[in-house]
Motif scaffolding. Structure first.
Motif, short mmCIF file in Angstrom:
data_model
loop_
_atom_site.label_atom_id
_atom_site.label_comp_id
_atom_site.label_asym_id
_atom_site.label_seq_id
_atom_site.Cartn_x
_atom_site.Cartn_y
_atom_site.Cartn_z
N GLN A 130 -20.52 18.58 -29.39
CA GLN A 130 -20.64 20.00 -29.73
C GLN A 130 -21.91 20.47 -28.73
N ALA A 131 -22.97 19.60 -29.38
CA ALA A 131 -24.36 20.02 -29.39
C ALA A 131 -24.33 19.53 -27.80
N LEU A 132 -24.08 19.14 -27.01
CA LEU A 132 -24.05 18.77 -25.60
C LEU A 132 -23.58 19.66 -24.24
N HIS A 133 -22.29 20.04 -25.05
CA HIS A 133 -21.74 21.43 -24.81
C HIS A 133 -22.67 22.14 -24.27
N GLU A 134 -23.00 22.98 -26.13
CA GLU A 134 -23.95 23.93 -25.52
C GLU A 134 -25.54 23.68 -24.81
N ALA A 135 -25.82 22.58 -24.01
CA ALA A 135 -26.68 22.43 -23.94
C ALA A 135 -27.04 23.12 -22.74
N PRO A 136 -26.35 22.48 -21.64
CA PRO A 136 -26.94 23.31 -20.54
C PRO A 136 -27.25 24.18 -19.87
N SER A 137 -29.24 24.09 -18.68
CA SER A 137 -29.10 25.99 -19.01
C SER A 137 -29.43 26.04 -17.38
N PRO A 138 -29.44 27.19 -17.21
CA PRO A 138 -30.15 27.73 -15.72
C PRO A 138 -31.13 27.02 -15.49
N ASN A 139 -31.72 26.67 -14.85
CA ASN A 139 -33.31 26.88 -13.97
C ASN A 139 -33.86 26.29 -14.51
N VAL A 140 -33.70 24.87 -15.23
CA VAL A 140 -35.03 23.85 -15.89
C VAL A 140 -35.08 22.56 -14.92
N PRO A 141 -36.19 22.10 -15.22
CA PRO A 141 -36.74 21.03 -14.91
C PRO A 141 -35.58 19.74 -14.28
N ALA A 142 -36.29 18.70 -13.56
CA ALA A 142 -35.22 17.59 -12.90
C ALA A 142 -35.44 16.45 -14.55
N ARG A 143 -36.34 16.69 -15.42
CA ARG A 143 -36.48 15.82 -16.26
C ARG A 143 -35.68 17.00 -17.07
#
Length: 406
Positions: A130-143
């Motif tokens: 569930q935490a991973l599902h909420e994690a993606p965000s726009p404009n984040v660095p490749a790392r």
């Protein structure tokens, strides 16, 4: 932001903590304290790093909530490296929400990734997903993209979705190459290599054989009745009956499986399950009670018949009965598997991850230390435990986890 702070931040971003410290080592203003804390963390002095980050967080006023939230995230990252898994993640979740609301998506994503990784270490796989599902965000660095894919791969492995794990590792490696962070690339490569090592042993009456992770997963999903001594349960096809918290029932199931298609005498079952050598009639009664409980738990996948001298396991739909053994001998396999990740664990963190009492973990660590299999550093509350890396096999099947067939 003044020029020294900016230069120090650039040095940290490029992996030069000593260069960062040269610029701010004598300053005690909150931004400098935060940068010094991050530099000390990169140098491995986690205790000093946390002290500096907490001072920085206190130094930022109420009108600098964004800077304070970044300090909370940095402190949480250091705590995870120290395997400080106590407390809650409320402050980190609040920091993630605040950072996202102010458009700082990279640090918001980092906060959520830290939450996911902490839950993964504790074996709370549904919460981690569930935490991973909420994690993606726009404009984040490749790392950040690489770390996200790496955690996705780890979660897939813990739930035995090996193909999904390989796909995620490919994405992680691509992002890590773009980010040009050597340490991250090494971590991804190590996980890739671990997947190719033996993961378990299959015991049958005619002997043992080493199994790769793919082989072990195929066996667990096969039509054989599998007594899984890695995760302590019984499986057939997509059916799983956990016994991790019922050691007596698991021991009985293991003994009956080893004797299949024959039976096991009552004295042997009592000795193995109850650790007794001179049983009396009360122990025979207790054995009948426990066998009844095991029959109930196995209903629909296997039966247990009474014989003149003991009990025998009978399959109802399975083609065969087999035993999946861990690659490490002994009852402390999961504890050694946790310690072998290279981090220094406290007894309280180990107890949380294993779902055991701290006193039980302390006794087990004492036994393992006497055998030379683990070592301690520090004293009293600062004491931490480590074990040599296990390079001969993978520990994926030994790590604490809720069970899931994907």
């Amino acid at each position: 932001m003044d020029s020294l702070i900016a230069a120090s931040a650039r040095a940290l971003a490029s992996g030069d903590p000593l260069g960062a410290l040269r610029r701010v080592a004598l300053r005690d203003d909150p931004p400098a304290l935060a940068l010094r804390g991050i530099a000390m963390a990169q140098l491995g002095d986690y205790a000093r790093a946390r002290e500096l980050l907490k001072r920085a967080a206190r130094g930022f006023g109420t009108h600098e909530a964004l800077a304070r939230a970044r300090c909370v995230v940095a402190d949480a990252e250091v705590a995870l490296a120290m395997r400080d898994l106590g407390g809650t993640t409320r402050a980190l979740q609040a920091a993630a929400s605040l950072l996202a609301a102010h458009g700082d998506f990279p640090n918001a994503m980092l906060a959520r990734l830290l939450i996911a990784r902490r839950l993964l270490l504790l074996g709370k796989l549904d919460d981690a997903a569930q935490a991973l599902h909420e994690a993606p965000s726009p404009n984040v660095p490749a790392r950040h993209v690489a770390v996200y894919a790496l955690i996705v791969a780890e979660l897939a492995l813990r739930t035995l979705r090996v193909a999904d794990a390989r796909d995620a590792l490919i994405r992680a490696q691509t992002a890590a190459s773009t980010a040009d962070v050597p340490a991250l690339s090494v971590e991804i490569e190590n996980l890739n290599e671990a997947m190719g090592r033996p993961a378990a042993r299959q015991w049958q009456a005619d002997g043992e054989r080493a199994l790769s992770l793919d082989d072990a997963v195929a066996l667990l999903h096969s039509d054989s009745l599998v007594i899984d001594a890695c995760r302590r349960g019984v499986s057939i096809g997509n059916t799983w009956r956990p016994l991790a918290k019922r050691p007596v029932l698991f021991t009985l199931a293991l003994q009956l499986a080893r004797a299949w298609p024959g039976d096991v005498d009552r004295e042997t079952l009592i000795a193995e399950a109850f650790r007794l050598r001179r049983p009396d009639e009360t122990h025979r009664v207790r054995l009948r009670v426990e066998i009844g409980r095991l029959r109930t738990l196995l209903k629909g996948i296997a039966e247990i018949d009474a014989t003149p001298r003991g009990f025998a396991l009978r399959t109802t739909s399975a083609d065969a009965v087999t035993v999946l053994l861990p690659p490490i001998d002994g009852e402390r396999a999961s504890l050694i598997a946790l310690l072998a990740d290279g981090a220094a664990w406290s007894t309280s963190a180990l107890a949380l991850a294993l779902g055991a009492s701290q006193r039980t973990v302390q006794r087990a660590l004492g036994e393992l230390e006497a055998q030379g299999r683990v070592r301690s550093i520090g004293r009293a509350r600062a004491q931490r435990w480590m074990a040599p890396p296990l390079t001969e096999f993978t520990t994926i099947l030994l790590l604490p986890a809720g069970w899931s067939f994907g």
